[in-house]
Design a protein around this motif. Sequence first.
Motif, PDB file in Angstrom:
ATOM      1  N   ASN A  32       0.871  -1.165   0.000  1.00  0.00           N
ATOM      2  CA  ASN A  32       0.000   0.000   0.000  1.00  0.00           C
ATOM      3  C   ASN A  32       0.914   1.223   0.000  1.00  0.00           C
ATOM      4  O   ASN A  32       1.932   1.245   0.693  1.00  0.00           O
ATOM      5  N   LEU A  33       0.555   2.236  -0.760  1.00  0.00           N
ATOM      6  CA  LEU A  33       1.417   3.402  -0.918  1.00  0.00           C
ATOM      7  C   LEU A  33       0.674   4.676  -0.571  1.00  0.00           C
ATOM      8  O   LEU A  33      -0.526   4.790  -0.858  1.00  0.00           O
ATOM      9  N   PHE A  34       1.376   5.607   0.026  1.00  0.00           N
ATOM     10  CA  PHE A  34       0.753   6.828   0.523  1.00  0.00           C
ATOM     11  C   PHE A  34       1.656   8.037   0.245  1.00  0.00           C
ATOM     12  O   PHE A  34       2.877   7.916   0.188  1.00  0.00           O
ATOM     13  N   TRP A  35       1.028   9.168   0.124  1.00  0.00           N
ATOM     14  CA  TRP A  35       1.709  10.453   0.219  1.00  0.00           C
ATOM     15  C   TRP A  35       1.027  11.245   1.325  1.00  0.00           C
ATOM     16  O   TRP A  35      -0.196  11.417   1.332  1.00  0.00           O
ATOM     17  N   LYS A  49      -3.630   7.937  -1.525  1.00  0.00           N
ATOM     18  CA  LYS A  49      -3.179   6.578  -1.215  1.00  0.00           C
ATOM     19  C   LYS A  49      -3.508   5.647  -2.367  1.00  0.00           C
ATOM     20  O   LYS A  49      -4.443   5.891  -3.137  1.00  0.00           O
ATOM     21  N   TYR A  50      -2.731   4.586  -2.465  1.00  0.00           N
ATOM     22  CA  TYR A  50      -2.986   3.542  -3.450  1.00  0.00           C
ATOM     23  C   TYR A  50      -3.025   2.202  -2.733  1.00  0.00           C
ATOM     24  O   TYR A  50      -2.082   1.832  -2.017  1.00  0.00           O
ATOM     25  N   PHE A  51      -4.115   1.461  -2.960  1.00  0.00           N
ATOM     26  CA  PHE A  51      -4.212   0.099  -2.428  1.00  0.00           C
ATOM     27  C   PHE A  51      -4.212  -0.917  -3.571  1.00  0.00           C
ATOM     28  O   PHE A  51      -3.486  -1.904  -3.533  1.00  0.00           O
ATOM     29  N   SER A  52      -5.044  -0.680  -4.552  1.00  0.00           N
ATOM     30  CA  SER A  52      -5.147  -1.608  -5.680  1.00  0.00           C
ATOM     31  C   SER A  52      -5.939  -0.915  -6.777  1.00  0.00           C
ATOM     32  O   SER A  52      -6.452   0.183  -6.595  1.00  0.00           O
ATOM     33  N   GLY A  53      -6.034  -1.568  -7.933  1.00  0.00           N
ATOM     34  CA  GLY A  53      -6.848  -1.032  -9.014  1.00  0.00           C
ATOM     35  C   GLY A  53      -6.088  -0.054  -9.881  1.00  0.00           C
ATOM     36  O   GLY A  53      -4.898  -0.238 -10.161  1.00  0.00           O
ATOM     37  N   ASP A  54      -6.752   1.000 -10.292  1.00  0.00           N
ATOM     38  CA  ASP A  54      -6.170   1.995 -11.199  1.00  0.00           C
ATOM     39  C   ASP A  54      -4.876   2.543 -10.603  1.00  0.00           C
ATOM     40  O   ASP A  54      -4.881   3.089  -9.500  1.00  0.00           O
ATOM     41  N   PRO A  55      -3.760   2.394 -11.321  1.00  0.00           N
ATOM     42  CA  PRO A  55      -2.487   2.847 -10.760  1.00  0.00           C
ATOM     43  C   PRO A  55      -2.343   4.367 -10.692  1.00  0.00           C
ATOM     44  O   PRO A  55      -1.421   4.875 -10.068  1.00  0.00           O
ATOM     45  N   LYS A  69       4.562  -0.399 -10.975  1.00  0.00           N
ATOM     46  CA  LYS A  69       5.054  -1.572 -10.257  1.00  0.00           C
ATOM     47  C   LYS A  69       6.426  -2.010 -10.752  1.00  0.00           C
ATOM     48  O   LYS A  69       7.298  -2.364  -9.954  1.00  0.00           O
ATOM     49  N   SER A  70       6.638  -1.965 -12.047  1.00  0.00           N
ATOM     50  CA  SER A  70       7.908  -2.427 -12.616  1.00  0.00           C
ATOM     51  C   SER A  70       9.084  -1.552 -12.186  1.00  0.00           C
ATOM     52  O   SER A  70      10.234  -1.998 -12.206  1.00  0.00           O
ATOM     53  N   LYS A  71       8.799  -0.321 -11.820  1.00  0.00           N
ATOM     54  CA  LYS A  71       9.847   0.599 -11.388  1.00  0.00           C
ATOM     55  C   LYS A  71       9.851   0.807  -9.881  1.00  0.00           C
ATOM     56  O   LYS A  71      10.645   1.594  -9.370  1.00  0.00           O
ATOM     57  N   PHE A  72       8.960   0.142  -9.176  1.00  0.00           N
ATOM     58  CA  PHE A  72       8.838   0.306  -7.722  1.00  0.00           C
ATOM     59  C   PHE A  72       8.722   1.802  -7.378  1.00  0.00           C
ATOM     60  O   PHE A  72       9.363   2.293  -6.453  1.00  0.00           O
ATOM     61  N   SER A  73       7.914   2.499  -8.142  1.00  0.00           N
ATOM     62  CA  SER A  73       7.820   3.945  -7.938  1.00  0.00           C
ATOM     63  C   SER A  73       6.388   4.384  -7.693  1.00  0.00           C
ATOM     64  O   SER A  73       5.434   3.728  -8.105  1.00  0.00           O
ATOM     65  N   PHE A  74       6.263   5.520  -7.050  1.00  0.00           N
ATOM     66  CA  PHE A  74       4.957   6.115  -6.743  1.00  0.00           C
ATOM     67  C   PHE A  74       5.157   7.625  -6.708  1.00  0.00           C
ATOM     68  O   PHE A  74       5.096   8.263  -5.666  1.00  0.00           O
ATOM     69  N   ALA A  92       5.172   7.085   1.789  1.00  0.00           N
ATOM     70  CA  ALA A  92       5.178   6.017   2.793  1.00  0.00           C
ATOM     71  C   ALA A  92       4.657   4.731   2.178  1.00  0.00           C
ATOM     72  O   ALA A  92       3.850   4.750   1.243  1.00  0.00           O
ATOM     73  N   VAL A  93       5.114   3.626   2.711  1.00  0.00           N
ATOM     74  CA  VAL A  93       4.707   2.319   2.205  1.00  0.00           C
ATOM     75  C   VAL A  93       4.339   1.413   3.366  1.00  0.00           C
ATOM     76  O   VAL A  93       4.922   1.505   4.449  1.00  0.00           O
ATOM     77  N   ASN A  94       3.354   0.594   3.132  1.00  0.00           N
ATOM     78  CA  ASN A  94       2.940  -0.393   4.114  1.00  0.00           C
ATOM     79  C   ASN A  94       2.746  -1.704   3.400  1.00  0.00           C
ATOM     80  O   ASN A  94       2.000  -1.769   2.420  1.00  0.00           O
ATOM     81  N   ALA A  95       3.410  -2.720   3.864  1.00  0.00           N
ATOM     82  CA  ALA A  95       3.200  -4.039   3.295  1.00  0.00           C
ATOM     83  C   ALA A  95       2.089  -4.717   4.077  1.00  0.00           C
ATOM     84  O   ALA A  95       2.194  -4.862   5.292  1.00  0.00           O
ATOM     85  N   PRO A  96       1.005  -5.095   3.431  1.00  0.00           N
ATOM     86  CA  PRO A  96      -0.129  -5.667   4.163  1.00  0.00           C
ATOM     87  C   PRO A  96       0.229  -6.880   5.008  1.00  0.00           C
ATOM     88  O   PRO A  96      -0.408  -7.146   6.003  1.00  0.00           O
ATOM     89  N   SER A  97       1.255  -7.590   4.604  1.00  0.00           N
ATOM     90  CA  SER A  97       1.629  -8.783   5.359  1.00  0.00           C
ATOM     91  C   SER A  97       2.578  -8.449   6.503  1.00  0.00           C
ATOM     92  O   SER A  97       2.969  -9.323   7.243  1.00  0.00           O
ATOM     93  N   SER A  98       2.935  -7.183   6.653  1.00  0.00           N
ATOM     94  CA  SER A  98       3.865  -6.798   7.712  1.00  0.00           C
ATOM     95  C   SER A  98       3.098  -6.556   9.007  1.00  0.00           C
ATOM     96  O   SER A  98       1.924  -6.871   9.111  1.00  0.00           O
ATOM     97  N   ALA A  99       3.795  -5.996   9.979  1.00  0.00           N
ATOM     98  CA  ALA A  99       3.167  -5.712  11.270  1.00  0.00           C
ATOM     99  C   ALA A  99       2.376  -4.419  11.226  1.00  0.00           C
ATOM    100  O   ALA A  99       2.263  -3.725  12.218  1.00  0.00           O
ATOM    101  N   ARG A 100       1.862  -4.090  10.062  1.00  0.00           N
ATOM    102  CA  ARG A 100       0.978  -2.933   9.898  1.00  0.00           C
ATOM    103  C   ARG A 100       1.682  -1.625  10.210  1.00  0.00           C
ATOM    104  O   ARG A 100       1.076  -0.676  10.659  1.00  0.00           O
ATOM    105  N   GLN A 101       2.974  -1.575   9.986  1.00  0.00           N
ATOM    106  CA  GLN A 101       3.720  -0.349  10.214  1.00  0.00           C
ATOM    107  C   GLN A 101       3.905   0.373   8.895  1.00  0.00           C
ATOM    108  O   GLN A 101       4.145  -0.238   7.868  1.00  0.00           O
ATOM    109  N   LEU A 102       3.823   1.682   8.958  1.00  0.00           N
ATOM    110  CA  LEU A 102       4.140   2.506   7.808  1.00  0.00           C
ATOM    111  C   LEU A 102       5.614   2.875   7.840  1.00  0.00           C
ATOM    112  O   LEU A 102       6.117   3.310   8.873  1.00  0.00           O
ATOM    113  N   THR A 103       6.296   2.685   6.721  1.00  0.00           N
ATOM    114  CA  THR A 103       7.668   3.145   6.592  1.00  0.00           C
ATOM    115  C   THR A 103       7.667   4.422   5.758  1.00  0.00           C
ATOM    116  O   THR A 103       7.135   4.427   4.639  1.00  0.00           O
ATOM    117  N   PHE A 104       8.255   5.471   6.296  1.00  0.00           N
ATOM    118  CA  PHE A 104       8.252   6.773   5.637  1.00  0.00           C
ATOM    119  C   PHE A 104       9.577   7.037   4.941  1.00  0.00           C
ATOM    120  O   PHE A 104      10.641   6.604   5.392  1.00  0.00           O
TER     121      PHE A 104
END
Lengths: 114, 113
Positions: A32-35, A49-55, A69-74, A92-104
């Motif tokens: 999941n990606l955020f500004w 924020k971006y979760f899924s769907g339209d990039p 996705k191919s460039k790992f960019s947002f 900021a990025v959050n991996a849904p499978s992580s401990a729900r922490q946002l990395t900035f």
Amino acid sequence: AQSVSQHNHHVILSEAASLELGCNYSYGGTVNLFWYVQYPGQHLQLLLKYFSGDPLVKGIKGFEAEFIKSKFSFNLRKPSVQWSDTAEYFCAVNAPSSARQLTFGSGTQLTVLP
Amino acid sequence: NAGVTQTPKFRILKIGQSMTLQCTQDMNHNYMYWYRQDPGMGLKLIYYSVGAGITDKGEVPNGYNVSRSTTEDFPLRLELAAPSQTSVYFCASRLGGNNEKLFFGSGTQLSVL
């Protein structure tokens, strides 16, 4: 562990100029990606924020961001900035499978000259 | 709703002093976080909590402690203040589940001299 890179530490633009702030992340899975934005003297608030769907996602105040996705960019964009957009911007990025922490990311200070 | 409330807004400590940064939210959020923000470094996670009675370390927990006795409150304790803890501290919360939006407090500017 995920990480986020914002390569532009300080960007100075004149009003009406176009804006693009870079954000790259490192994580191999779904993210999941955020500004977030922090206006002078204020607390952080979500811009988009971006979760899924339209990039291509649209946020408040005319901002948008595109997930590649191919460039790992947002990257964050705005066609015409205003003086009131002067602020610090955090990706900021959050991996849904992580401990729900946002990395900035380290943040980009945008200064718009009138 | 007041949202996320942090106190104090500013504080100066001497080396070795202790203090507690208060954070409370009235949105019935399950998840609460403490971040520190240093110039050019972005936000680093200190501690977080996924519910009352449950806390866990973040990226930079050393020198800090937290507790979560209620859903509303998530205080951050500095036991022996050090100059390296000079920073701006932000508390944040979110509801949980797929609702990933964080609500931030207004921050605490802490200087340790």
